[in-house]
Design an enzyme around this catalytic site. Structure first.
Site, PDB file in Angstrom:
ATOM      1  N   GLY A 102       5.090  -1.515  -3.607  1.00 21.12           N
ATOM      2  CA  GLY A 102       4.672  -2.679  -2.829  1.00 21.12           C
ATOM      3  C   GLY A 102       3.202  -2.597  -2.433  1.00 21.12           C
ATOM      4  CD  GLU A 105       5.453  -5.193  -6.082  1.00 21.72           C
ATOM      5  OE1 GLU A 105       5.998  -4.675  -5.092  1.00 21.72           O
ATOM      6  OE2 GLU A 105       6.048  -5.928  -6.875  1.00 21.72           O
ATOM      7  CD  GLU A 125       7.980  -0.424  -7.148  1.00 22.91           C
ATOM      8  OE1 GLU A 125       7.399   0.267  -8.020  1.00 22.91           O
ATOM      9  OE2 GLU A 125       7.361  -1.181  -6.380  1.00 22.91           O
TER      10      GLU A 125
HETATM   11  N1  CAA Z   1       8.974   4.460   2.549  1.00 23.64           N
HETATM   12  C1  CAA Z   1       9.388   5.225   3.579  1.00 23.64           C
HETATM   13  N2  CAA Z   1       9.113   6.542   3.676  1.00 23.64           N
HETATM   14  C2  CAA Z   1       8.393   7.086   2.687  1.00 23.64           C
HETATM   15  C3  CAA Z   1       7.944   6.351   1.584  1.00 23.64           C
HETATM   16  C4  CAA Z   1       8.255   4.975   1.536  1.00 23.64           C
HETATM   17  N3  CAA Z   1       7.849   4.190   0.541  1.00 23.64           N
HETATM   18  N4  CAA Z   1       7.265   7.171   0.768  1.00 23.64           N
HETATM   19  C5  CAA Z   1       7.283   8.370   1.347  1.00 23.64           C
HETATM   20  N5  CAA Z   1       7.968   8.325   2.494  1.00 23.64           N
HETATM   21  C6  CAA Z   1       8.187   9.408   3.445  1.00 23.64           C
HETATM   22  C7  CAA Z   1       8.989  10.539   2.830  1.00 23.64           C
HETATM   23  O1  CAA Z   1      10.373  10.294   2.945  1.00 23.64           O
HETATM   24  C8  CAA Z   1       8.527  11.701   3.672  1.00 23.64           C
HETATM   25  O2  CAA Z   1       9.203  11.608   4.898  1.00 23.64           O
HETATM   26  P1  CAA Z   1       9.668  12.934   5.662  1.00 23.64           P
HETATM   27  O3  CAA Z   1       8.411  13.701   5.927  1.00 23.64           O
HETATM   28  O4  CAA Z   1      10.366  12.416   6.861  1.00 23.64           O
HETATM   29  O5  CAA Z   1      10.578  13.618   4.683  1.00 23.64           O
HETATM   30  C9  CAA Z   1       7.079  11.388   3.954  1.00 23.64           C
HETATM   31  O6  CAA Z   1       6.925   9.983   3.732  1.00 23.64           O
HETATM   32  C10 CAA Z   1       6.107  12.116   3.056  1.00 23.64           C
HETATM   33  O7  CAA Z   1       6.525  11.932   1.727  1.00 23.64           O
HETATM   34  P2  CAA Z   1       6.464  13.129   0.675  1.00 23.64           P
HETATM   35  O8  CAA Z   1       7.070  14.342   1.262  1.00 23.64           O
HETATM   36  O9  CAA Z   1       7.035  12.605  -0.589  1.00 23.64           O
HETATM   37  O10 CAA Z   1       4.891  13.355   0.580  1.00 23.64           O
HETATM   38  P3  CAA Z   1       3.994  13.597  -0.688  1.00 23.64           P
HETATM   39  O11 CAA Z   1       2.614  13.678  -0.189  1.00 23.64           O
HETATM   40  O12 CAA Z   1       4.550  14.697  -1.499  1.00 23.64           O
HETATM   41  O13 CAA Z   1       4.132  12.284  -1.597  1.00 23.64           O
HETATM   42  C11 CAA Z   1       4.132   9.942  -2.082  1.00 23.64           C
HETATM   43  C12 CAA Z   1       3.643  11.053  -1.129  1.00 23.64           C
HETATM   44  C13 CAA Z   1       3.493  10.128  -3.458  1.00 23.64           C
HETATM   45  C14 CAA Z   1       3.732   8.630  -1.496  1.00 23.64           C
HETATM   46  C15 CAA Z   1       5.664  10.060  -2.250  1.00 23.64           C
HETATM   47  O14 CAA Z   1       6.242  10.101  -0.963  1.00 23.64           O
HETATM   48  C16 CAA Z   1       6.306   8.916  -2.978  1.00 23.64           C
HETATM   49  O15 CAA Z   1       6.325   8.905  -4.195  1.00 23.64           O
HETATM   50  N6  CAA Z   1       6.868   7.959  -2.221  1.00 23.64           N
HETATM   51  C17 CAA Z   1       7.643   6.882  -2.794  1.00 23.64           C
HETATM   52  C18 CAA Z   1       6.734   5.786  -3.245  1.00 23.64           C
HETATM   53  C19 CAA Z   1       7.543   4.657  -3.791  1.00 23.64           C
HETATM   54  O16 CAA Z   1       8.556   4.832  -4.466  1.00 23.64           O
HETATM   55  N7  CAA Z   1       7.084   3.456  -3.510  1.00 23.64           N
HETATM   56  C20 CAA Z   1       7.769   2.290  -3.959  1.00 23.64           C
HETATM   57  C21 CAA Z   1       8.698   1.851  -2.908  1.00 23.64           C
HETATM   58  S1  CAA Z   1       9.748   0.569  -3.475  1.00 23.64           S
HETATM   59  C22 CAA Z   1       8.835  -0.819  -3.322  1.00 23.64           C
HETATM   60  O17 CAA Z   1       7.698  -0.791  -2.968  1.00 23.64           O
HETATM   61  C23 CAA Z   1       9.632  -2.032  -3.686  1.00 23.64           C
HETATM   62  C24 CAA Z   1       8.854  -3.262  -3.776  1.00 23.64           C
HETATM   63  O18 CAA Z   1       8.434  -3.623  -4.848  1.00 23.64           O
HETATM   64  C25 CAA Z   1       8.688  -4.160  -2.622  1.00 23.64           C
END
Ligand code: CAA
Length: 690
Positions: A102, A105, A125
């Site tokens: 997002g 996006e 995603e």
């Molecule tokens: N929402 C909520 N919490 C999130 C998050 C998200 N999108 N991404 C990360 N977090 C949280 C993790 O759960 C973690 O929480 P805790 O410390 O409580 O465990 C914290 O943030 C830190 O995350 P990481 O331990 O993974 O930290 P990192 O530095 O190793 O990695 C990152 C950071 C690359 C952003 C990784 O967290 C990641 O890949 N996050 C997911 C990103 C993702 O999938 N985004 C797409 C979301 S879906 C979307 O956006 C749908 C849409 O089209 C509208």
């Protein structure tokens, strides 16, 4: 609490700053304040352009995954994104860290994008069983072309700022400090009167007729079983075939289908479990850890090299200790090969984690005296390993940590044989699945500091460490294989059982998997445990019969299957003969067994053993087991692991099916474990325990 979003003006440019640690996810609070401030800025005549910038370590890393599955609160992410797209004044996204999902996006709806060189962007995603649901599938192909959009969205691949610039995904690479660079970019843009660009107004065209069908066919094998990659392709098709607004509507429909699917729920569970697994109950985050510099691995065979590589990945200086000149020569040659492969990989992958520290191989036992961590990784049996550990214990320095890798040994017995039971720990690496999981097995007396050190080391090696009180994966695999062997003696063939589990989503069924990892380990375990086996398991001698013929699996050219020179599996009539004769000898009339029975019995045997593992406190939580099975045994991630899957089926119906099988002659072992019975009776699950 600091506000989630603030606006400051600098001449005729407004900077809207997000501050929602740790990853600036687009939570409801952020969406609400952001859209209110943007609406205000868009109607303020004194503001000519808006920069969206984030405090902290990253630009927006996506929608807030924790809000998924809850009632959506307005404005949702698509509303905020379309608000930006429609703005009459230019909006510039200033990217750093990881601009994902997002977040990307939102950036694509902005009219310009600048990024620090270290920025990475992408749409992960698909790894959550979703597709970009806020216009990403409609804007990206319009901006960078269909081929690149397919690659990024369907594979969830992140790219660097330089790659994004080449693709035209961003407009410029900015220098530190980003906020000031983005401000300068906005001022210049206004001065030069650059055009107001909307990605939504571009047109997405196929590079060649049939491109989407060809792409679908190209991912069919590796995306087998997954829904999301194919939905992503359909959403991109909408970008090509439909006007923008209709494409958005189609994207939303596909997104909602995925969001409501059991697959996405399972993949989201796996995402959070992977992060939760290192937070071990009873081992507070602030537990002290030791600083380790050197590791000596006693042994130079395959297991020794694999575990040595894991510690080298955690930046320890690792030496493999060979026992003979021949082992030394073999070890040195094998290290040379793997180091060349490592170099090649690092050269190919710009995103690769830091390179592995170099490993050495030596005959010098004097190295043991100074090592901070000593790993016993000889290929001998439990007694040989215990003896070896005793010898090591006698010479190592005080405070050194001793690691055993024996797949057979009882960790408490091992620890008791040393003078340092609080510094002994077991480690088991798994080579199935993503091969990222490590079981750190603590003994009764292992010091918390030692457990915490091992967890930290494995994490920094890029592994997923699970802290347990005894082997979990191998113990459950034994029960799973045992059930599969019972099916063979009742009438199934290895390929039939394997096919069912493969179709369920495993990379390989139990027999193909056992052949791959080597039957000798499972056979040895059977012999060690023979006296404690129930009568049916003792009488089911199929594994003995196969192994007694020297058929130890893929490495020996035959096991449950035969293998050709390229390692391809081939049906072996000799195995069928063994089965038929065995059934006859046991007085079992072979019968046709349905796929459903094969699937349920194998999986429920797994789940039942998982329940025992939990009840005995060997694993603290169901998520520990799910991580081991997804990342160590290729349990399909879109089913969330055996324990999550059982919950999705409903534990009460799992229990009822088990009772049905247990009532059949010879089926007593499928009697539900007490924990399954208790939870099912209370209409609870492994995860929903209240
Ligand atoms: N929402 C909520 N919490 C999130 C998050 C998200 N999108 N991404 C990360 N977090 C949280 C993790 O759960 C973690 O929480 P805790 O410390 O409580 O465990 C914290 O943030 C830190 O995350 P990481 O331990 O993974 O930290 P990192 O530095 O190793 O990695 C990152 C950071 C690359 C952003 C990784 O967290 C990641 O890949 N996050 C997911 C990103 C993702 O999938 N985004 C797409 C979301 S879906 C979307 O956006 C749908 C849409 O089209 C509208």
């Amino acid at each position: 609490m600091a506000p989630l979003v603030t606006l400051s003006t600098h001449g005729n440019v407004a900077i809207v700053a997000l501050n929602n640690p740790p990853v600036n996810a687009l939570s409801h609070g952020v969406r609400k304040s952001l859209s209110e401030l943007l609406v205000g800025a868009f109607s303020d005549a004194s503001i000519g352009a808006v920069v969206i910038w984030c405090e902290g370590r990253t630009f927006i890393a996506g929608a807030d995954i924790r809000e998924f599955g809850k009632t959506p609160l307005a404005p949702d992410v698509p509303e905020v994104v379309e608000l930006i797209d429609a703005a009459k004044k230019p909006v510039i996204a200033a990217l750093h860290g990881t601009a994902l999902g997002g977040g990307l996006e939102l950036a694509l709806a902005c009219h310009y994008r600048v990024a620090l060189p270290s920025t990475r962007v992408g749409f992960p995603e698909v790894t959550l069983g979703l597709l970009p649901g806020a216009g990403g599938t409609q804007r990206l192909p319009r901006l960078v072309g269909v081929g690149a959009a397919l690659d990024l969205i369907v594979n969830g691949r992140l790219i660097s700022a330089a790659q994004a610039l080449t693709l035209g995904l961003i407009d410029a690479i900015a220098e530190e400090p980003l906020r000031e660079s983005a401000l300068a970019f906005a001022e210049t843009m206004l001065l030069e009167g650059r055009p107001h660009r909307r990605v939504s107004e571009l047109v997405a065209k196929l590079d060649a007729p049939g491109q989407l069908e060809a792409y679908r066919a190209s991912i069919a094998q590796r995306s087998r079983g997954f829904l999301a990659p194919f939905h992503c392709i359909e959403a991109i098709r909408a970008a090509v075939e439909l006007p923008f607004k209709e494409g958005l509507a189609r994207e939303r429909t596909l997104f909602v289908e995925l969001m409501d699917s059991p697959q996405s729920k399972a993949q989201r569970h796996a995402f959070f479990a992977e992060r939760e697994v290192t937070r071990v109950p009873g081992l507070p985050d602030d537990t002290a850890t030791r600083t380790l510099r050197s590791a000596v691995v006693v042994g130079s065979g395959t297991r020794a090299r694999a575990i040595g590589a894991c510690f080298a990945d955690a930046s320890l200086s690792v030496t493999l200790l060979a026992g003979t000149r021949e082992e030394l020569d073999n070890g040195v040659a094998a290290l040379r090969v793997s180091s060349a492969a490592d170099e090649a990989r690092a050269g190919l992958d710009a995103n690769a984690k830091g390179r592995r520290a170099p490993m050495a191989c030596s005959l010098d036992t004097g190295l043991l005296n100074d090592a901070d961590l000593i790993v016993e990784a000889g290929e001998g049996d439990a007694t040989a390993q215990r003896q070896s550990l005793g010898r090591i214990d006698a010479v190592v320095k005080p405070g050194a940590i001793l690691v055993t890798t024996s797949p057979y040994a009882d960790i408490d017995n091992v620890a008791a044989c040393t003078k340092r039971s609080e510094e002994v720990v077991g480690v088991q690496l798994h080579q199935g699945g993503t091969a990222r999981v490590v079981e750190n097995i603590r003994a009764r007396d292992t010091a918390p500091e030692v457990s915490a050190t091992l967890m930290k080391l494995a994490k920094s090696a890029g592994k997923i460490p699970v802290l347990v009180r005894g082997p979990v994966g191998s113990r459950m695999f034994t029960e799973y294989l045992r059930e599969a062997l019972f099916l063979l003696e009742e009438g199934a063939l290895p390929e039939q059982v394997d096919r069912v589990l493969y179709d369920f989503g495993f990379q390989a069924g139990p027999f193909a998997e056992s052949d791959r990892s080597g039957l000798d380990i499972e056979w040895h375990r059977r012999k060690v445990r023979f006296d404690s086996l129930d009568p049916r398991a003792r009488a089911c001698t199929l594994l003995d019969q196969i192994c007694e013929q020297g058929r130890f699996g893929l490495a020996s050219g035959a096991g449950f299957y035969r293998y050709d020179a390229d390692g391809n599996r081939i049906h072996d009539p000799a195995v069928e003969d063994i089965l038929v004769l065995h059934s006859k000898d046991r007085g079992i009339v072979r019968r046709a067994i349905s796929g459903q029975e094969i699937l349920e019995r194998c999986l429920f045997a797994l789940v039942n053993e998982g329940a025992r593992v939990l009840e005995e406190g060997i694993a603290a939580r169901p998520l520990d087991i799910d991580m081991i099975w997804i990342h160590g045994y290729a349990f399909p991630v879109y089913r969330g692991g055996p324990m999550f899957y059982a919950d999705q089926l409903g534990l009460a119906s799992v229990r009822n099916a088990m009772l049905g099988y247990a009532a059949e002659p010879g089926g007593e072992h499928l009697t539900p474990a007490p924990l399954v019975e208790r939870l099912a009776r209370g209409l609870m699950g492994f995860y929903a325990t209240s």
